[in-house]
Design an enzyme around this catalytic site. Structure first.
Site, mmCIF file in Angstrom:
data_model
loop_
_atom_site.group_PDB
_atom_site.id
_atom_site.type_symbol
_atom_site.label_atom_id
_atom_site.label_comp_id
_atom_site.label_asym_id
_atom_site.label_seq_id
_atom_site.Cartn_x
_atom_site.Cartn_y
_atom_site.Cartn_z
ATOM 1 C CB CYS A 32 -14.356 11.339 -13.727
ATOM 2 S SG CYS A 32 -13.847 12.434 -13.820
ATOM 3 N NE ARG A 68 -16.097 6.236 -10.802
ATOM 4 C CZ ARG A 68 -15.264 5.858 -10.837
ATOM 5 N NH1 ARG A 68 -15.349 4.781 -9.777
ATOM 6 N NH2 ARG A 68 -14.086 5.316 -11.614
ATOM 7 C CG ASN A 83 -12.839 8.009 -14.495
ATOM 8 O OD1 ASN A 83 -12.571 9.121 -14.488
ATOM 9 N ND2 ASN A 83 -13.215 7.241 -14.420
ATOM 10 N N GLY A 84 -10.134 9.832 -16.679
ATOM 11 C CA GLY A 84 -9.649 9.828 -17.232
ATOM 12 C C GLY A 84 -8.264 11.190 -18.115
ATOM 13 C CD GLU A 125 -8.505 10.541 3.873
ATOM 14 O OE1 GLU A 125 -8.838 10.757 2.561
ATOM 15 O OE2 GLU A 125 -8.778 9.615 4.551
ATOM 16 C CD GLU A 149 -6.177 4.718 8.043
ATOM 17 O OE1 GLU A 149 -5.171 5.376 6.889
ATOM 18 O OE2 GLU A 149 -7.301 4.390 7.623
ATOM 19 C CE LYS A 194 -9.013 7.962 7.020
ATOM 20 N NZ LYS A 194 -8.254 6.344 5.903
ATOM 21 C CE LYS A 196 -14.344 4.630 -1.419
ATOM 22 N NZ LYS A 196 -13.610 5.363 -0.070
ATOM 23 C CD1 TRP A 247 -11.388 14.662 -7.461
ATOM 24 C CD2 TRP A 247 -9.937 14.272 -8.626
ATOM 25 N NE1 TRP A 247 -10.024 15.154 -6.786
ATOM 26 C CE2 TRP A 247 -9.506 14.725 -7.740
ATOM 27 C CE3 TRP A 247 -9.094 14.153 -10.114
ATOM 28 C CZ2 TRP A 247 -7.952 14.511 -7.215
ATOM 29 C CZ3 TRP A 247 -7.921 13.573 -9.457
ATOM 30 C CH2 TRP A 247 -7.057 14.241 -8.900
ATOM 31 C CG HIS A 250 16.407 10.312 17.068
ATOM 32 N ND1 HIS A 250 17.439 10.571 17.220
ATOM 33 C CD2 HIS A 250 15.988 9.261 16.820
ATOM 34 C CE1 HIS A 250 17.678 9.630 18.095
ATOM 35 N NE2 HIS A 250 16.650 8.865 17.793
HETATM 36 C C1 F6R Z 1 -7.782 7.663 2.601
HETATM 37 C C2 F6R Z 1 -8.338 6.873 1.493
HETATM 38 C C3 F6R Z 1 -7.214 6.787 0.206
HETATM 39 C C4 F6R Z 1 -6.754 5.027 -0.423
HETATM 40 C C5 F6R Z 1 -5.818 5.367 -1.730
HETATM 41 C C6 F6R Z 1 -5.954 3.835 -2.346
HETATM 42 O O1 F6R Z 1 -8.702 7.618 3.767
HETATM 43 O O2 F6R Z 1 -9.250 6.178 0.644
HETATM 44 O O3 F6R Z 1 -5.994 6.778 0.343
HETATM 45 O O4 F6R Z 1 -6.525 4.040 0.462
HETATM 46 O O5 F6R Z 1 -6.427 6.032 -2.791
HETATM 47 O O6 F6R Z 1 -6.868 3.587 -2.422
HETATM 48 P P1 F6R Z 1 -7.429 2.344 -3.469
HETATM 49 O O7 F6R Z 1 -6.976 0.983 -1.683
HETATM 50 O O8 F6R Z 1 -8.900 2.211 -4.150
HETATM 51 O O9 F6R Z 1 -6.259 1.614 -3.912
#
Ligand code: F6R
Length: 610
Positions: A2, A27, A104-105, A490, A483, A487, A605, A74, A506
């Site tokens: 948010c 966000r 936000n929260g 997501e 990773e 990627k 994010k 969000w 296994h």
């Molecule tokens: C994946 C991604 C998330 C962040 C995770 C931690 O592409 O961006 O998995 O890595 O939410 O976020 P930070 O690094 O901001 O603590």
């Protein structure tokens, strides 16, 4: 999670609010809205579309005003729908709305508050936890909004950043924060609030970072802050240089693509102009701390967690210190055996991830006082909470999927590895010089890998029709496989799993068919021969291999085996280089599938809620 923008000014503030929301859309983007004071009343426009569409709707509604708040959501409580979108209004029975509020929260005691407020006659229009705050402010309001908000936050449990204004005091916006970020932008006879200074780039560069418990009164020429005890406090005003251009796409199709291609610059900046390794790179007193510890505990989430897993290989191999890496949301709730001589390392792009912050506090409460963060935001809660820090210089990352944040975290963690090794006399001058040379060459080496984009695009076209993919790696490239799988899932919504290649037999081998691509990270390292056997196991079952090899390894394309070669083997730093093609593969696969790359469904994010 948010985004909030607020403003009190003497001009039409709508463009500032909409532009701010555009910059905060990373966000959360389930819905958005703006509320303004105009002609003696509160007016609002809300939308379940993106901020660009909200802007058009605002123009159609002819919404304008000099005091206002705005929000991009969000969803936590209540589906993404217009009636749940912020700003929320509160009105007394048979009256026009008096209070407008964005949040936000998460308010943990919202059910109890809702019952209480319904009991005194407030009618709820949404399923959100936020609406209780709006009604509570209204309930407690007796002519002074600042006072009412201070009383309100004393009743709230949970995390919040709020911005609120009142029809009866049109030149005032009040903000408060607890656990969620909120900054004040100081202008000339106008003042602003935002979740992130980025939202205000181009409007003001004078930023005050509020602390947890702060309540702020914004008027045209006054910013008054009180702390959680109601005492007036001064907070420093910082001049931040966020070029408004950092939110511009330039020649790229998406922010994710732009950020992937920024990595040579981001890694170079993260290395600053470091001439030699010293613990003090991590802050004053780091030498003493590094000498005192006998183990490392890394806490992080998501991509940052995978950076931690990679660092475990480096630290144990080079600095010979035992490392535990924990997913923050698990660590904070499980019984663990604390070691007061452990260095607690948090890794976070945003520095505001709720689970990582809570895990850090949990570790400290167990008696682990030595803390260090690798973080991309110098002013974040994470940096403030930790004794030592290393600030990565990735720059603002807007794409929801982390890219340049990850490779800069790895760069910083490699520096940490070297500094820890040095304090244990495990780094000779010659070794240090060799590592520094490799680090300095890293931006150019990343640039050379980026040039593989056309070949990777050809692979992406084939991946686009798949529904599953398997990623294999061994040793320090296993976290890179994880990773890569994250990627892909997501942003392209293809189900992807990562396995250490030796684990294949296994269980996961049962999944391998010609329709499941198996991405293999195959650097020319000591494990390559073992990995080749694992690849044969896949081929023998008809599996299709997509291999990222190094220029000098003897792996060639054959039937069922497609190979892209990275220009050079890069020793211990190879995980950083092998990350790049996986980012490009995920990006181009998502483009080929037509997903919303920068704003993948259900995600946001900066995960500031539990
Ligand atoms: C994946 C991604 C998330 C962040 C995770 C931690 O592409 O961006 O998995 O890595 O939410 O976020 P930070 O690094 O901001 O603590």
């Amino acid at each position: 999670m948010c985004g909030i923008v607020g403003a009190v000014a003497q001009r039409d503030i709508t463009p500032v609010l909409v532009e701010g929301l555009k910059r905060l859309e990373y966000r959360g983007y389930d819905s958005c809205g703006v509320a303004l004071y105009a002609d003696g009343e509160l007016r609002r426009t809300r939308s379940t579309q993106r901020v660009a569409e909200l802007g058009e709707q605002i123009a159609q509604d002819k919404l304008s005003g000099f005091t206002g708040i705005a929000h991009t959501r969000w969803a936590t409580h209540g589906a993404p729908a217009t009636h749940n979108a912020h700003p929320h209004f509160s009105a007394l029975a048979n009256e026009k709305p008096r209070i407008a509020l964005v949040h936000n929260g998460i308010i943990e005691n919202y059910e109890e508050l809702r019952t209480e407020l319904e009991g005194v006659g407030f009618v709820f229009e949404s399923q959100t936890d936020t609406e209780v705050i709006a009604h509570l402010v209204n309930h407690l309001y007796s002519g002074d909004l600042f006072e009412a908000v201070q009383q309100t936050v004393r009743r709230l449990l949970g995390a919040y950043a709020i911005a609120v204004f009142c029809r009866d005091e049109p030149h005032r916006v009040v903000g408060a924060r607890q656990g969620s970020p909120l900054v004040v932008g100081v202008g000339n006879n106008e003042n602003f609030l935002a979740s992130d200074a980025l939202a205000l780039a181009g409007t003001t560069d004078k930023i005050i970072y509020l602390e947890d418990g702060d309540v702020v009164d914004l008027q045209l020429s006054r910013v008054w802050i009180v702390d959680s005890e109601g005492k007036s406090v001064e907070r420093d005003t910082h001049t931040v240089s966020i070029a408004s251009g950092s939110a511009e796409l330039g020649p790229y199709r998406h922010y994710m693509q732009k950020e992937i291609f920024e990595q040579p610059r981001a890694v170079g900046d993260t290395l600053q102009d470091i001439e030699s390794i010293t613990p003090e790179l991590f802050g004053d007193g780091a030498y003493k701390v590094f000498k005192a510890i006998d183990s490392v505990l890394i806490l992080a989430c998501g991509t940052s967690y995978y950076a931690g897993l990679t660092a475990k290989y480096w630290i144990e191999s080079i600095a010979k210190i035992p490392v535990a890496v924990e997913i923050a949301s698990e660590y904070r709730y499980r019984d663990s055996v604390p070691n007061p001589k452990s260095l607690v390392v948090t890794i976070s792009q945003s520095g505001e991830t709720a689970d990582t912050l809570a895990a850090l506090k949990h570790a400290r409460s167990l008696g682990m006082s030595h803390t260090l963060t690798v973080c991309n935001v110098a002013t974040s809660a994470m940096v403030r909470e930790c004794e030592l820090s290393y600030i990565t210089r990735a720059g603002v990352e807007i794409g929801v999927a982390s890219t340049k944040a990850f490779t800069t975290q790895l760069t910083a963690l490699f520096l940490l590895t070297l500094a820890l090794a040095q304090t244990r006399d495990l780094l000779t001058e010659a070794e240090e010089a060799e590592h520094m040379k490799a680090l300095r060459h890293l931006p150019a080496a990343i640039g050379a890998v980026l040039a593989l984009e056309p070949q990777i695009m050809a692979w992406a076209d084939r991946f686009a029709s798949k529904e599953n993919a398997l990623f294999l790696g061994r040793g320090m490239h296993y976290p890179i496989a994880m990773e890569g799988a994250l990627k892909l899932k997501e942003i392209s919504y293809i189900h992807a799993e990562a396995y250490p290649a030796g684990e294949l037999k296994h269980g996961p081998l049962a999944l391998v068919t010609a329709s499941m691509p198996v991405v293999t990270i195959a650097p020319r390292d000591a494990l390559l021969e073992k990995l080749k056997s694992n690849m044969q196991e896949v081929r023998a079952r008809g599996g299709e291999l997509y291999v990222f090899a190094d220029g000098d390894s003897k792996i060639s394309s054959a039937e069922g085996m497609h190979v892209i070669r990275l220009p050079e083997h890069y020793g211990k730093l190879s995980p950083i280089l092998h990350t790049i093609p996986l980012q490009l593969l995920a990006y181009h696969t998502a483009c080929a599938r037509g997903t919303d790359v920068d704003k993948p469904r259900n995600l946001a994010k900066s995960v500031t809620v539990e």
